[in-house]
Every structure is written in structure tokens, then in C-alpha cells.
Design a protein around this motif. Sequence first.
Motif, PDB file in Angstrom:
ATOM      1  N   VAL A 357       1.060  -1.130   0.046  1.00  0.00           N
ATOM      2  CA  VAL A 357       0.024  -0.106  -0.017  1.00  0.00           C
ATOM      3  C   VAL A 357       0.907   1.509   0.107  1.00  0.00           C
ATOM      4  O   VAL A 357       1.767   1.343   0.781  1.00  0.00           O
ATOM      5  N   LYS A 358       0.664   2.200  -0.958  1.00  0.00           N
ATOM      6  CA  LYS A 358       1.272   3.491  -0.968  1.00  0.00           C
ATOM      7  C   LYS A 358       0.314   4.685  -0.627  1.00  0.00           C
ATOM      8  O   LYS A 358      -0.934   4.514  -0.997  1.00  0.00           O
ATOM      9  N   VAL A 359       0.733   5.499  -0.015  1.00  0.00           N
ATOM     10  CA  VAL A 359      -0.077   6.822   0.304  1.00  0.00           C
ATOM     11  C   VAL A 359       0.467   8.033  -0.357  1.00  0.00           C
ATOM     12  O   VAL A 359       1.684   8.240  -0.017  1.00  0.00           O
ATOM     13  N   LEU A 360      -0.298   8.696  -1.025  1.00  0.00           N
ATOM     14  CA  LEU A 360      -0.052  10.007  -1.675  1.00  0.00           C
ATOM     15  C   LEU A 360      -0.539  11.210  -1.483  1.00  0.00           C
ATOM     16  O   LEU A 360      -1.830  11.156  -0.922  1.00  0.00           O
ATOM     17  N   ASP A 361       0.045  12.199  -1.165  1.00  0.00           N
ATOM     18  CA  ASP A 361      -0.501  13.564  -0.950  1.00  0.00           C
ATOM     19  C   ASP A 361      -1.052  13.962  -2.122  1.00  0.00           C
ATOM     20  O   ASP A 361      -0.210  14.342  -3.215  1.00  0.00           O
ATOM     21  N   ARG A 373       4.788   4.173   2.496  1.00  0.00           N
ATOM     22  CA  ARG A 373       4.319   2.950   1.863  1.00  0.00           C
ATOM     23  C   ARG A 373       4.514   1.847   2.880  1.00  0.00           C
ATOM     24  O   ARG A 373       5.491   2.044   3.750  1.00  0.00           O
ATOM     25  N   ILE A 374       3.737   0.845   2.837  1.00  0.00           N
ATOM     26  CA  ILE A 374       3.931  -0.303   3.608  1.00  0.00           C
ATOM     27  C   ILE A 374       3.885  -1.472   2.833  1.00  0.00           C
ATOM     28  O   ILE A 374       2.798  -1.800   2.045  1.00  0.00           O
ATOM     29  N   ASP A 375       4.624  -2.475   3.030  1.00  0.00           N
ATOM     30  CA  ASP A 375       4.416  -3.699   2.421  1.00  0.00           C
ATOM     31  C   ASP A 375       3.521  -4.515   3.000  1.00  0.00           C
ATOM     32  O   ASP A 375       3.152  -4.573   4.091  1.00  0.00           O
TER      33      ASP A 375
END
Length: 579
Positions: A357-361, A373-375
Motif C-alpha cells: 500500500v502506498k499513500v500519496l498527498d 508506503r507499507i509492504d
Amino acid sequence: MANGHVYYGSGGVIRVLSVTGGNSWAAITSLPNAGIIRGLHADGNLLYVADESGSLNILDITEPAKPEEIGRVTLPSQVKAVTIKNHRAYIAAGWSGLIIVDISKPEKPSVIQSFKTPGFARDVYIHHSIALVANNNHGLRLIDVSDPVSPVEIGSHDMEGHAFGVHSSKNYAYVASIEKNIDDHAGLTIFDISDPSTPVKTGLYKMEYGGERVWVENDKAYLAGVANDAGLVIIDVSDPSKPFKISRYHDATCSESVAISGAHAYLSHGDEGLEIIDINQPEKAPVISHWNAAGKTRGLHVVDTLAYVANGYKGLRILDISNPQAVNELGNHDTHRALDVKVMDSKAFLADDWAGVKVLDVSNPGALREISRIDTPGTAEKIVLAGTTALVADGEGGLRIIDFRDVKKPRNLGSVETEGYAYDIQQNNNYAYLAAGKAGLRIIDISNLMAPLEVASYVPDKGDIRGIRIVGSRAYLATGYESGLHIVDIRNPKEPKMINNYDTPRAARTVQMNGPHAYVGDLKWLRVIDVSDSSAPKEIASRLMPAQIDSISINQGKVYLATHDAGVMIMEMDDTVVE
């Protein structure tokens, strides 16, 4: 290749590159096509387009920067390949087999005849007056087309695996195949066709998984490999009885097609684009140029006038949809392989395949920025948000629960490794509902996020569950072939009960709800099913899309479809006419 230009298909777009100086390419134009492009054949000043939605389109490319359609003939859907010889086009047309088209008058092409092969025709190549057809589960078919009005099958040879691509050189046919079972002898199979009535297998180069297309030139076979064989595989076939690998160019994504022109191999990677490889150095096969493609649209989330698109290997794309007739891209951000997206508080949470999972602004669409991000241990397919918690359908990794209270430092809270493969997820009260393929619907108590517990399951007699939506005490399940839409009573989550089902004609893969209507992605068909009376669901409208529907979003009276190769389709709610 034609007249110093390269033509390649990118979903529903034809892209044109000019070639200068032998090793320099420049993009000069692109041309939208009605459906997904499955094959191109350039001949003189004409370009023949195999349109998967069901047509052969003929373009005048006298001016490569301004290609113009001059002719079209309607064909059955599932068009997969085209080859040209002596004013005739030969089409591999899926379940319809081989179709022969008269192109002596390009402005008025007409079907001469069709020949139904026993399986699914994927590729065709003309050897003298014989059409060689790669016929999926039914191997290689040899069809005499010397009389195009009366084609006759004169020979065939069964093969292990799926026959995908075919080419010929001298008196040999070369078939690229993909394994069906783990012990299949798939890869490159060589047949002596000097007597077309009795093709004889002379050689095999076994690959780990196989290839989709093959091109043979100067005693070398070039294969477009898939899965663990992805990339370009170069095989010496100077002795057809003893083929051996010279080298390979490895890529992380599957290859779909390959063509040779001069010193270069043109390798198509679907949503990853086109790679140009120097084959003057076959032992190294270096990539000397790369050209992007449009990507495959897998998931989307519509918020007000913005559509956030999970665009496969092209990452996240943000579209301004305030005017649906003039959609404008505002920004994009590369990720590994974006499969789903959810947006909350100016942040986009992406299910990014095996990268987790990736988090973007996304507060400024023109300047997207990665926050964290977290695998995850599996393949992150879908994601839902519940406050500061994300629930992830993690493929073989089951359910993953991630804490985003500190969005810069996400952490794993809990997980359940369920049976099956987690394709989709929904949350309702204290329960998570996983669409787990052939393992059915898995219901998980998440009242304790750190210790989730599977409490029940619902497994239909047929099909495999790929999509789920929940409204009140009902779960609506997209359950694939021979099963369609299932409606399940979940008033007591520990005892789910089937209420009814509506068997869609194809394979229900995704579902979205809007009031009393279920919008079902039935492969390429969008079907609207009235479920106001759950004991008697009925289809009230349908519409054929140019590509498979992977995700559906509904917002402010419009339906937004993620249609895989064809991008984002936008429809008015009342535009789902019956066809």
C-alpha cells in the motif's frame, strides 16, 4: 514498420513513431480507435487494424502524421490478429475462427468467407496458400486458403498448453505456447510442414511458462515471453530439431507481441509500452529505446469533479471530469502497479500489487507527493478505508489491517490468511467481507482489529467470487461464470444465507450498487439489474464496452467504468441502453 515509421497499439490508441538515422525514434502522432487494438499490419501506404470489438479497420498512412481511416468491415468480436497477403486479410477471430476479407478495394473491404476452427483462434500466419492458425487448446491448424471462398482444413497437430502465436520460415511452422498445466511442454514448438496434411513435430524449446507471440528471421526465433519468461527470448533454430537459447532480455512485465525490422526487435509490453531492442548483439539484446503506453485501468474513485485512476504500471492518474466531453489529466505519479485507489482528506491510498500500500498527498494534483508506503505479504488488490484504518484484500495474503493514524508511519495491526485468493473487500459494522475467488465469501469479525477472526463463509455451487458490495443487510456478489450476481442475507454475519441469484450471460467480475440497482461488470458488458425485489432480480439495461470492466464508480448521476485496456468510460445513468 512501414516507410520509416513504427506503428503500435496502446489500448484503444494507435501510436506512430518516426525513425531517423537508424537508431533514433520520435513520436509524431496518435490516433484513437473505436476498440482495443489486437493486431496491426502495415502494407505499403495502408495500415490494417485488428479491432477486438469486432472490425477490421483500414487506414491510409501516406502521411504518417495524419493517418486517416478509409475503410472498415464489421466482424464478430474477439478479433485477435491480422495478416495480409495478395489483397486479402486473414483474421484470427477467437471463437469465430479464421475470417478471410477481400481488401482489393480498401475503401470497401468485404468478408469472403469464414472458417470455424474447433477452438479459439489467437493468431494467424500465411505460408504459401496455407493459413497457419494458433488455436489455443487445439494446437496448430493448417487451412488451405487457395480458394478463399472454400477454405479447407487439411492438417492439424495438438499441443500441450495454449497455442498463442505462430510464424513460419522455409518449410517449418513455429508456435509459441503458454503452459496450461504445470508440467506442460510449453514454449516454442517447431513443426515440419513440408507436407501440410501431416505436420511433424521436430523440435521443442521448453520455457518455464511460455510466450504469446513469435517471429522467425535469419535462423533465429524471437519470442515475446510471459510471467517468469517475460521479455524477449532469442532462440537459435538453425537446426529445427535442436533449438537452443542464445540470450534473453528479461522484463518484470509480460510481453504480448514481437516484430523484427532490420537490426531491431520491437517488443510490446501491453500497459508498459514498447521496447526497442538491438538484435545485432543477440547475446546481449540491449534495450536502446522505450516508449510508453496508456496503461491498464484497474480501479477508480470519483470525488466531486475529480477521478482518481489506478492505472496499472502507469501508477495513479488524476483526471478533471467537470466536463465529461473534455476530460483533462491534472497529474500522475508512477507506482509499481496500481490496482485500486481510495481517497480521503487529500490523500490517496493505493493498492499497489506486490508492493503493498502506498499513500500519496494529492492536495495539489499537479505535484503529487509520496507520503509513505507499507509492504504486504501478498498482492494488494483492493482497499477500503474505515476512519484511520485500511482494510486490504491482499490476494494470497488474505486480509491485512493497517493503522494510518500516523500516515507517515503506517503499521500492521492484524491479519487473517483465509482460504482462496482475496480479490475484493467491503466493511460493514464490525465485519470485513472478502471476495475470495473459488473459496467464496469469507466473513471476518474485526471488532478487535489486532485479532481479527473468521466467523463464517458462503461458497456458491458454481463460479468464483471476484467482487462484492454491501447495502444494509444484503451482500451483492459478482460470482463469475455460470453464476452471475448472488444476493446474500447477512443480517446474521455468522450465518449468511443465499436469497437469490441472477445468472449473467458471461462472467460477473465486479459490482456496484446505486439505490435498487446493481451495476454488474459482466466481462465487457455493463448490466443493470433491478434488485428492488431481491427474490426476483431482473436485468433492465445493458451496454457493451470496448474492454473488460474492472471497476465501477457512481457519482452525481454518472457511471464511471475502469475498462482495463480502454481507459475510463463515462456514462449518464440513463445511457445504459439495452443492446
